[in-house]
Every structure is written in structure tokens, then in C-alpha cells.
Design an enzyme around this catalytic site. Sequence first.
Site, PDB file in Angstrom:
ATOM      1  N   CYS A   1       0.825  -1.218   0.000  1.00 55.71           N
ATOM      2  CA  CYS A   1       0.000   0.000   0.000  1.00 55.71           C
ATOM      3  C   CYS A   1       0.853   1.259   0.000  1.00 55.71           C
ATOM      4  O   CYS A   1       0.327   2.352  -0.223  1.00 55.71           O
ATOM      5  CB  CYS A   1      -0.906   0.016   1.225  1.00 55.71           C
ATOM      6  SG  CYS A   1      -2.033  -1.361   1.257  1.00 55.71           S
TER       7      CYS A   1
ATOM      8  N   HIS B   1      -3.189   7.071   3.486  1.00 54.66           N
ATOM      9  CA  HIS B   1      -3.638   5.805   2.891  1.00 54.66           C
ATOM     10  C   HIS B   1      -4.946   5.402   3.561  1.00 54.66           C
ATOM     11  O   HIS B   1      -5.055   5.404   4.790  1.00 54.66           O
ATOM     12  CB  HIS B   1      -2.561   4.744   3.104  1.00 54.66           C
ATOM     13  CG  HIS B   1      -3.023   3.360   2.764  1.00 54.66           C
ATOM     14  ND1 HIS B   1      -3.720   3.079   1.605  1.00 54.66           N
ATOM     15  CD2 HIS B   1      -2.902   2.188   3.435  1.00 54.66           C
ATOM     16  CE1 HIS B   1      -4.008   1.784   1.588  1.00 54.66           C
ATOM     17  NE2 HIS B   1      -3.524   1.227   2.679  1.00 54.66           N
TER      18      HIS B   1
ATOM     19  N   ASN C   1     -10.084  -0.186   0.867  1.00 52.80           N
ATOM     20  CA  ASN C   1      -8.628  -0.080   0.790  1.00 52.80           C
ATOM     21  C   ASN C   1      -8.204  -0.438  -0.642  1.00 52.80           C
ATOM     22  O   ASN C   1      -8.268  -1.602  -1.028  1.00 52.80           O
ATOM     23  CB  ASN C   1      -8.004  -1.039   1.816  1.00 52.80           C
ATOM     24  CG  ASN C   1      -6.489  -1.019   1.794  1.00 52.80           C
ATOM     25  OD1 ASN C   1      -5.877  -0.450   0.894  1.00 52.80           O
ATOM     26  ND2 ASN C   1      -5.891  -1.653   2.793  1.00 52.80           N
TER      27      ASN C   1
HETATM   28  N1  ACO Z   1     -16.982  -9.596  10.010  1.00 53.07           N
HETATM   29  C1  ACO Z   1     -17.237  -9.960  11.278  1.00 53.07           C
HETATM   30  N2  ACO Z   1     -16.268 -10.299  12.138  1.00 53.07           N
HETATM   31  C2  ACO Z   1     -15.002 -10.250  11.693  1.00 53.07           C
HETATM   32  C3  ACO Z   1     -14.668  -9.865  10.388  1.00 53.07           C
HETATM   33  C4  ACO Z   1     -15.728  -9.533   9.527  1.00 53.07           C
HETATM   34  N3  ACO Z   1     -15.530  -9.143   8.246  1.00 53.07           N
HETATM   35  N4  ACO Z   1     -13.339  -9.903  10.242  1.00 53.07           N
HETATM   36  C5  ACO Z   1     -12.826 -10.292  11.422  1.00 53.07           C
HETATM   37  N5  ACO Z   1     -13.835 -10.510  12.305  1.00 53.07           N
HETATM   38  C6  ACO Z   1     -13.746 -10.970  13.676  1.00 53.07           C
HETATM   39  C7  ACO Z   1     -12.467 -11.714  13.970  1.00 53.07           C
HETATM   40  O1  ACO Z   1     -12.575 -13.066  13.565  1.00 53.07           O
HETATM   41  C8  ACO Z   1     -12.378 -11.534  15.468  1.00 53.07           C
HETATM   42  O2  ACO Z   1     -13.246 -12.469  16.075  1.00 53.07           O
HETATM   43  P1  ACO Z   1     -12.822 -13.215  17.442  1.00 53.07           P
HETATM   44  O3  ACO Z   1     -12.634 -12.117  18.444  1.00 53.07           O
HETATM   45  O4  ACO Z   1     -13.967 -14.114  17.694  1.00 53.07           O
HETATM   46  O5  ACO Z   1     -11.532 -13.933  17.127  1.00 53.07           O
HETATM   47  C9  ACO Z   1     -12.925 -10.143  15.703  1.00 53.07           C
HETATM   48  O6  ACO Z   1     -13.704  -9.818  14.530  1.00 53.07           O
HETATM   49  C10 ACO Z   1     -11.857  -9.088  15.886  1.00 53.07           C
HETATM   50  O7  ACO Z   1     -10.881  -9.256  14.877  1.00 53.07           O
HETATM   51  P2  ACO Z   1      -9.641  -8.291  14.766  1.00 53.07           P
HETATM   52  O8  ACO Z   1      -8.752  -8.756  13.658  1.00 53.07           O
HETATM   53  O9  ACO Z   1      -9.006  -8.131  16.123  1.00 53.07           O
HETATM   54  O10 ACO Z   1     -10.366  -6.924  14.367  1.00 53.07           O
HETATM   55  P3  ACO Z   1      -9.764  -5.501  14.238  1.00 53.07           P
HETATM   56  O11 ACO Z   1     -10.512  -4.587  15.085  1.00 53.07           O
HETATM   57  O12 ACO Z   1      -8.255  -5.499  14.340  1.00 53.07           O
HETATM   58  O13 ACO Z   1     -10.145  -5.115  12.716  1.00 53.07           O
HETATM   59  C11 ACO Z   1      -9.050  -4.962  10.574  1.00 53.07           C
HETATM   60  C12 ACO Z   1      -9.638  -5.886  11.638  1.00 53.07           C
HETATM   61  C13 ACO Z   1     -10.181  -4.120  10.026  1.00 53.07           C
HETATM   62  C14 ACO Z   1      -8.434  -5.798   9.479  1.00 53.07           C
HETATM   63  C15 ACO Z   1      -7.985  -4.014  11.204  1.00 53.07           C
HETATM   64  O14 ACO Z   1      -7.121  -4.778  12.019  1.00 53.07           O
HETATM   65  C16 ACO Z   1      -7.148  -3.269  10.172  1.00 53.07           C
HETATM   66  O15 ACO Z   1      -7.637  -2.400   9.496  1.00 53.07           O
HETATM   67  N6  ACO Z   1      -5.849  -3.565  10.122  1.00 53.07           N
HETATM   68  C17 ACO Z   1      -4.903  -2.814   9.258  1.00 53.07           C
HETATM   69  C18 ACO Z   1      -4.975  -3.239   7.837  1.00 53.07           C
HETATM   70  C19 ACO Z   1      -3.924  -2.504   7.041  1.00 53.07           C
HETATM   71  O16 ACO Z   1      -3.676  -1.323   7.248  1.00 53.07           O
HETATM   72  N7  ACO Z   1      -3.248  -3.172   6.132  1.00 53.07           N
HETATM   73  C20 ACO Z   1      -2.146  -2.546   5.423  1.00 53.07           C
HETATM   74  C21 ACO Z   1      -2.481  -2.187   4.068  1.00 53.07           C
HETATM   75  S1  ACO Z   1      -3.034  -3.506   3.060  1.00 53.07           S
HETATM   76  C22 ACO Z   1      -1.792  -3.831   1.853  1.00 53.07           C
HETATM   77  O17 ACO Z   1      -0.646  -3.473   1.948  1.00 53.07           O
HETATM   78  C23 ACO Z   1      -2.252  -4.657   0.710  1.00 53.07           C
END
Ligand code: ACO
Length: 326
Positions: A113, A253, A283
Site C-alpha cells: 500500500c 492511505h 482499501n
Molecule cells: N466480520 C465480522 N467479524 C469479523 C470480520 C468480519 N468481516 N473480520 C474479522 N472478524 C472478527 C475476527 O474473527 C475476530 O473475532 P474473534 O474475536 O472471535 O476472534 C474479531 O472480529 C476481531 O478481529 P480483529 O482482527 O481483532 O479486528 P480488528 O478490530 O483489528 O479489525 C481490521 C480488523 C479491520 C483488518 C484491522 O485490524 C485493520 O484495518 N488492520 C490494518 C490493515 C492494514 O492497514 N493493512 C495494510 C495495508 S493492506 C496492503 O498493503 C495490501
Amino acid sequence: MLRSRIIGTGSSVPAKVLCNKDFESFVDTTDEWIITRTGIRERHIAENGDCTSTFSYRAALSALEMAGIAADALDLIIVGTISPDMPMPSVACFVQHMLKANRAAAFDLSAGCTGFLYAMSVADAFIRSGMYKKILVIGAETLSKFTDYQDRTTCVLFGDGAGAVVLAAEQGDRGILSTSLYADGAYADLLLIPGGGSLSPVSQESMENRQHYIKMDGNKVFKVAVKSLEEAALAALAQNNLTGKDIDLLVSHQANVRIIDAIAKRLKLPPEKVFMNIERYGNTSAASIPIALDEANRQHRIKKNDLILLDAFGAGLTWGSALIRW
Ligand code: ACO
């Protein structure tokens, strides 16, 4: 002083839209979870043979039109992407041909990204060195083709599209003031597409194990992102003897509304100084900053002499920032 100034911006996204509700029919998720945890409501998805080079071409045409220059004035085309049309040749070469930018050298750059920021930084170095005068920098992705629509933790996040800027060599105080790039390969396992490369070529087994799709430990990436982006922004400001108060617009981003809010809070930026369009695009990886920059520009959210902070974070892990005097 010789600087690179952005003289044109453009962007292009596919017409097809997937809303949060659409995902409820094939993965265990809800509109409410997606909007609360990410800020995303919908994203654009490629169809009918559209791919990274076709979005790039359309974004480039729009940027060249705003810049008021012909494609054959370009010296170089760089495309930041992790989802090229094919492993070779580069998207940049396809775009060069489509634009008839016959004089331009062309290559792709992979930094997840952060790809657009890396590409813009390389272009800026070419311009400051005096080697090139006009460079087209594109950030473009078709991540929907590398997204596992059975994995709810990633499939709701990504969208397709491209953004482009035309950089021109100019004397003066306006333009890119500085760029700061960072990487830490120790975190590579947090965000990757493990299959399909030389380590694990496409095979029946790798396809059955869904190895050619994005795998991400989103929560760990989130934590590193907030810390690293804050450090990158503060370092860029310090390098230019500026503070958060000097920023007119943050164009970050668009990965997660909570990450952008956290950075804005640390820089003490009010909401009107923070550009966001993640709600409509999700994203789009390397495309997200140039798409956002183009929208901000066309919506007149940016004025001459404004100070713009760009920051990005992605696979590698890589991250970085740029300060622009518009
Ligand atoms: N719907 C419902 N529940 C979900 C979903 C979904 N789509 N996705 C995950 N969950 C659940 C998980 O399984 C977890 O359940 P559990 O507690 O029973 O295990 C719970 O939700 C919490 O999951 P987390 O991963 O802790 O959720 P978080 O609040 O961290 O959000 C997210 C996830 C949105 C991916 C966030 O961590 C994020 O944005 N991370 C950064 C991503 C990023 O910046 N990437 C870099 C760029 S991408 C690139 O370079 C291609």
C-alpha cells in the site's frame, strides 16, 4: 531550488460496486461490523476484462489533461502496484504503449500500500537530480483478483482502482518538500500473498490451499501501522522545521478509518484537515493516496501553497510520508 511539482491529478475506478450488505450473503459478517471496524461502506470491483493497466491508463489520461501536456512529453512512467496484469511485462510498459508515451522509460515498483509514496519518492529523486523533467506516477491495483472471498477477515477490505499524478521539474518553493521511506522485512509474514511466486509456484496444491490470495494478520498490522505512521509524520515535519499546526490537509492511505483518526489525533488535526473517502472505495492499496489526492484536488479542498501531508503503510512491511507545498 529545483523541485517536483504536481501539475495534474487523475483517477479511475470500475463501475461495479459491492456494498457491505452484499458480503452478508457469502461470508459471516455484517454491514454494522464492517462500517464500525473499518469505516468502509462500499468498494469498486473490476469486471469484464478491466485490470490494473486499464484503470491506470484512464487515470493517466485524466492527469495529463489537467496538466495540459501530451503523453509524448513524459520522460518516465512509474506504476506502484502489487497486482500487475501479469508477472511480466510491467503495467508501466502497457500504459506507456496505450498512452503512446513513446519517449518515456517505464517500470513498476512493489511496496504494498506504500507503493505510490515509494514511486513518487523515486520520481522526485530523478527530477531533483536533473535527469528527467516530466514523470507520470501511478498507484493502481486490482486486488479483487487476489482476494479470498471466503475469508471474512480480508475480503471486506479491498477495492480496485487507480490514481495518477504528473510531476514536473520547477524552480521555486512549491512542490514536494521531502519524502521519507521506511521498511521492516521482519514483519513480512503479517501481510503477504504466499503462492504464485518463485518460492511456491502455482500448482494444484497451492491453489487448493488458497495460497494465491492475500493473508493478513490485520490486528498486528494495525498496531504497527499507528505507531510507524505517527513516527513517519513527525520525522517529516521535523525535517522541514514544521509542526502539525502547519498542515492544511492530511491525505492518508485509506486502510481503516480508525488508523486515520489515530494519526489525526496525534497530530492534533481537526476533521476538516483530514481527507477521507474510504467509505466509498475501501482499501485500494497503492491507488488509495492518488485517488484521494485527485478527489481532494477536484473538490477544491487543496489551495495553492497549502501544506499537504501524505502517509501510507503496507505489505513489506513498508511505510512512509511526504510533505508537499501545493
Ligand atoms: N466480520 C465480522 N467479524 C469479523 C470480520 C468480519 N468481516 N473480520 C474479522 N472478524 C472478527 C475476527 O474473527 C475476530 O473475532 P474473534 O474475536 O472471535 O476472534 C474479531 O472480529 C476481531 O478481529 P480483529 O482482527 O481483532 O479486528 P480488528 O478490530 O483489528 O479489525 C481490521 C480488523 C479491520 C483488518 C484491522 O485490524 C485493520 O484495518 N488492520 C490494518 C490493515 C492494514 O492497514 N493493512 C495494510 C495495508 S493492506 C496492503 O498493503 C495490501
